[in-house]
Design a protein around this motif. Structure first.
Motif, short mmCIF file in Angstrom:
data_model
loop_
_atom_site.label_atom_id
_atom_site.label_comp_id
_atom_site.label_asym_id
_atom_site.label_seq_id
_atom_site.Cartn_x
_atom_site.Cartn_y
_atom_site.Cartn_z
N UNK A 93 0.84 -1.21 0.00
CA UNK A 93 0.00 0.00 0.00
C UNK A 93 0.87 1.26 0.00
N UNK A 94 1.92 1.25 0.79
CA UNK A 94 2.84 2.40 0.83
C UNK A 94 3.53 2.59 -0.52
N UNK A 95 3.94 1.49 -1.14
CA UNK A 95 4.60 1.58 -2.44
C UNK A 95 3.64 2.15 -3.50
N UNK A 96 2.38 1.71 -3.46
CA UNK A 96 1.38 2.24 -4.39
C UNK A 96 1.17 3.73 -4.15
N UNK A 97 1.00 4.12 -2.89
CA UNK A 97 0.80 5.54 -2.56
C UNK A 97 2.00 6.39 -2.96
N UNK A 98 3.19 5.91 -2.66
CA UNK A 98 4.41 6.65 -3.02
C UNK A 98 4.52 6.81 -4.53
N UNK A 99 4.24 5.75 -5.25
CA UNK A 99 4.30 5.79 -6.71
C UNK A 99 3.25 6.75 -7.27
N UNK A 100 2.03 6.64 -6.77
CA UNK A 100 0.95 7.51 -7.22
C UNK A 100 1.28 8.97 -6.91
N UNK A 101 1.78 9.24 -5.72
CA UNK A 101 2.15 10.61 -5.34
C UNK A 101 3.19 11.17 -6.31
N UNK A 102 4.21 10.40 -6.58
CA UNK A 102 5.27 10.84 -7.48
C UNK A 102 4.73 11.09 -8.89
N UNK A 103 3.95 10.17 -9.40
CA UNK A 103 3.43 10.31 -10.76
C UNK A 103 2.44 11.46 -10.88
N UNK A 104 1.54 11.61 -9.90
CA UNK A 104 0.60 12.74 -9.95
C UNK A 104 1.36 14.06 -9.89
N UNK A 105 2.42 14.11 -9.09
CA UNK A 105 3.21 15.35 -8.98
C UNK A 105 3.98 15.63 -10.26
N UNK A 106 4.49 14.59 -10.91
CA UNK A 106 5.28 14.78 -12.13
C UNK A 106 4.41 15.05 -13.36
N UNK A 107 3.28 14.32 -13.46
CA UNK A 107 2.51 14.33 -14.70
C UNK A 107 1.14 14.98 -14.61
N UNK A 108 0.59 15.07 -13.42
CA UNK A 108 -0.77 15.57 -13.26
C UNK A 108 -1.79 14.45 -13.35
N UNK A 109 -2.96 14.71 -12.83
CA UNK A 109 -4.02 13.70 -12.73
C UNK A 109 -4.39 13.11 -14.09
N UNK A 110 -4.61 13.95 -15.08
CA UNK A 110 -5.06 13.47 -16.39
C UNK A 110 -4.09 12.52 -17.08
N UNK A 111 -2.79 12.74 -16.89
CA UNK A 111 -1.79 11.95 -17.59
C UNK A 111 -1.45 10.63 -16.90
N UNK A 112 -1.88 10.48 -15.67
CA UNK A 112 -1.57 9.27 -14.91
C UNK A 112 -2.71 8.27 -15.08
N UNK A 113 -2.35 7.05 -15.40
CA UNK A 113 -3.34 5.98 -15.52
C UNK A 113 -3.08 4.94 -14.43
N UNK A 114 -4.09 4.15 -14.18
CA UNK A 114 -3.92 3.07 -13.19
C UNK A 114 -2.88 2.07 -13.70
N UNK A 115 -2.83 1.87 -15.00
CA UNK A 115 -1.82 0.96 -15.57
C UNK A 115 -0.40 1.47 -15.33
N UNK A 116 -0.23 2.77 -15.49
CA UNK A 116 1.08 3.37 -15.24
C UNK A 116 1.47 3.21 -13.77
N UNK A 117 0.55 3.48 -12.88
CA UNK A 117 0.82 3.33 -11.45
C UNK A 117 1.18 1.88 -11.14
N UNK A 118 0.38 0.94 -11.67
CA UNK A 118 0.65 -0.47 -11.37
C UNK A 118 2.00 -0.91 -11.93
N UNK A 119 2.35 -0.45 -13.12
CA UNK A 119 3.65 -0.83 -13.70
C UNK A 119 4.80 -0.25 -12.88
N UNK A 120 4.68 1.02 -12.51
CA UNK A 120 5.75 1.68 -11.75
C UNK A 120 5.88 1.10 -10.33
#
Length: 137
Positions: free
Chosen positions: A13-40
């Motif tokens: 759960x922490x890894x998912x949250x950390x990854x999502x936080x980083x991706x949302x900060x880098x790319x923004x909500x629209x550019x982040x997909x669940x597939x991208x989060x899961x892969x990262x």
């Protein structure tokens, strides 16, 4: 055995949250997909859905975890105006953009998250601040 699973669950759960936080900060909500989060994060999308639900709910959790204001309101009432002013001045004077501000600045064009942001501002700032002030002031 249950303790090992629980620890792995929390770590995942922490890894998912950390990854999502980083991706949302880098790319923004629209550019982040669940597939991208899961892969990262190295997890299955179904696992993200089980722990957090939709992308919108995961975004709300990222803001809830990272968008806290520790210690800002934990001063005597008469010191609140000064403490709030110092906090805002520190944020504005910082050369480094924090993860929450980066996430919000890259996601503001997405109407889907406006309600999440409003709710977070209300629950993290306005309600605690109102609770500290006496009625009628």
């Amino acid at each position: 055995m249950d303790e090992i699973r629980r620890r792995d669950r929390e770590g995942t759960k922490c890894r998912i949250l950390d990854t999502a936080r980083r991706l949302f900060a880098e790319l923004g909500y629209d550019q982040v997909t669940m597939r991208l989060i899961s892969a990262e994060a190295g997890v299955n999308i179904a696992l993200i859905n089980r722990y957090f639900g939709t992308k919108r709910e995961l975004f709300a959790e990222v803001l809830a975890v990272r968008g806290r204001f520790p210690g800002v309101l934990d001063v005597p009432r008469e010191q609140l105006p000064r403490r709030l002013a110092e906090y805002v001045a520190d944020l504005l004077g910082s050369r480094e953009e924090g993860p929450v501000l980066a996430t919000l600045s890259r996601s503001t064009v997405c109407p889907e998250i406006h309600e999440i942001v409003r709710d977070r501002v209300r629950s993290a700032i306005l309600e605690p601040l109102a609770a500290r002030l006496p009625a009628g002031e």
